[in-house]
Design a protein around this motif. Structure first.
Motif, short mmCIF file in Angstrom:
data_model
loop_
_atom_site.label_atom_id
_atom_site.label_comp_id
_atom_site.label_asym_id
_atom_site.label_seq_id
_atom_site.Cartn_x
_atom_site.Cartn_y
_atom_site.Cartn_z
N GLY A 93 0.54 -1.25 -0.35
CA GLY A 93 -0.31 0.13 0.18
C GLY A 93 1.21 1.30 0.05
O GLY A 93 0.38 2.64 0.15
N TYR A 94 1.88 1.21 0.04
CA TYR A 94 2.85 2.49 0.01
C TYR A 94 3.38 3.21 -1.22
O TYR A 94 3.57 1.44 -2.62
CB TYR A 94 3.98 2.23 0.08
CG TYR A 94 4.43 1.54 1.70
CD1 TYR A 94 3.29 1.28 2.89
CD2 TYR A 94 6.24 2.27 2.55
CE1 TYR A 94 3.26 1.08 4.23
CE2 TYR A 94 6.08 1.54 4.11
CZ TYR A 94 5.23 1.25 4.39
OH TYR A 94 4.79 0.84 5.74
N ARG A 95 2.67 4.32 -1.50
CA ARG A 95 2.70 4.59 -3.62
C ARG A 95 3.16 6.24 -3.05
O ARG A 95 3.09 6.65 -1.47
CB ARG A 95 1.47 3.94 -3.52
CG ARG A 95 0.77 4.81 -3.68
CD ARG A 95 -1.24 4.19 -4.21
NE ARG A 95 -1.63 4.84 -3.45
CZ ARG A 95 -2.26 4.39 -2.41
NH1 ARG A 95 -1.71 3.16 -1.37
NH2 ARG A 95 -3.78 4.67 -1.91
N SER A 104 2.30 13.39 -3.37
CA SER A 104 1.50 12.76 -2.28
C SER A 104 2.43 11.31 -1.50
O SER A 104 2.43 10.73 -2.89
CB SER A 104 0.73 12.80 -2.75
OG SER A 104 0.08 12.55 -1.63
N ALA A 106 1.77 7.91 0.05
CA ALA A 106 0.76 6.96 0.79
C ALA A 106 2.68 5.71 2.19
O ALA A 106 3.10 4.90 1.03
CB ALA A 106 -0.45 6.14 0.47
N SER A 110 -1.79 6.72 8.56
CA SER A 110 -3.49 7.19 8.95
C SER A 110 -3.90 7.96 7.56
O SER A 110 -5.03 8.50 7.23
CB SER A 110 -4.21 7.18 10.36
OG SER A 110 -3.86 8.92 10.67
N HIS A 111 -3.44 8.84 7.26
CA HIS A 111 -3.40 10.49 6.32
C HIS A 111 -1.42 10.05 5.08
O HIS A 111 -1.13 9.65 5.63
CB HIS A 111 -2.94 11.48 6.70
CG HIS A 111 -2.21 12.17 8.00
ND1 HIS A 111 -1.70 11.07 8.94
CD2 HIS A 111 -0.83 12.68 7.47
CE1 HIS A 111 0.02 11.30 9.42
NE2 HIS A 111 -0.17 12.30 8.00
N ASP A 112 -2.21 10.78 4.05
CA ASP A 112 -1.38 11.02 3.42
C ASP A 112 -0.48 11.48 3.37
O ASP A 112 -0.45 13.39 3.86
CB ASP A 112 -1.83 11.05 1.85
CG ASP A 112 -2.22 9.74 1.32
OD1 ASP A 112 -2.42 8.79 1.32
OD2 ASP A 112 -3.28 10.17 0.08
N ASN A 114 1.93 15.15 3.08
CA ASN A 114 1.93 15.78 1.19
C ASN A 114 3.62 17.06 1.14
O ASN A 114 3.28 17.29 2.07
CB ASN A 114 1.03 16.72 0.73
CG ASN A 114 -0.49 15.72 0.64
OD1 ASN A 114 -0.13 15.38 -0.35
ND2 ASN A 114 -1.97 16.45 1.37
#
Length: 177
Positions: A93-95, A104, A106, A110-112, A114
């Motif tokens: 899920g890391y991107r 941005s 991830a 719990s949040h992206d 920036n």
């Protein structure tokens, strides 16, 4: 004697360099950069090359000699070729994605996250797990790469996180029962 400091910097075709006191300015096809050389070092141009010499014989003078030459050589290389750092992201899920003037990320929070892209730096994401940072200022490119990596550095158990391309992560064995 400094082996690095006594080597002259040749100015390639298409690049103009000027020395004004202790300030060295370089202009080339990719842009213009300038740096101020410390007072312990004398800078001069001769026959299309920049030469550095000592103004004294202390250890500080000798230390600054090679450093000053390398900083100016990085300016010349930056305005001709530019610099680039690659980061790899590993983890489920890391991107990463570039959205306008921000990156941005991830990274399992719990949040992206920036990250505002600084002026003079270009960031592209050819794949969601790869970040390429480029620019003409070597220090700035390295600093941006280090700041992005610092959000989630690679951990030693599974290797998840942001790492430099080609970086070796020393892996640890987990707990045994």
């Amino acid at each position: 004697m400094s082996k690095i400091g006594k080597a002259p910097i040749t100015i390639p075709a298409g690049v103009t360099a000027s020395i004004n006191g202790q300030t060295v300015s370089v202009k080339g096809p990719k842009g213009a950069l300038e740096t101020t050389v410390v007072d312990e070092i004398a800078v001069k141009m001769e026959d299309g090359a920049i030469l550095f010499s000592l103004n004294g014989e202390t250890n500080r003078h000798k230390s600054m000699w090679g450093l000053s030459r390398t900083l100016v050589a990085n300016l010349v290389e930056g305005v001709t070729k530019g610099f680039e750092k690659k980061l790899e992201i590993s983890g489920v899920g890391y991107r990463a994605a570039v959205q306008g003037k921000s990156l941005s990320l991830a990274l399992g929070f719990s949040h992206d996250v920036n990250y505002a892209i600084p002026e003079g730096i270009q960031i592209v994401t050819p794949k969601p797990t790869e970040i390429v940072i480029s620019g003409i200022d070597r220090q700035k490119v390295g600093q941006v790469a280090a700041e992005i990596r610092a959000y989630r550095g690679p951990e030693p158990y599974k290797g998840k996180g942001v790492k430099y391309a080609g970086e070796f992560i020393f892996r640890k064995e987990g707990k045994k029962k």
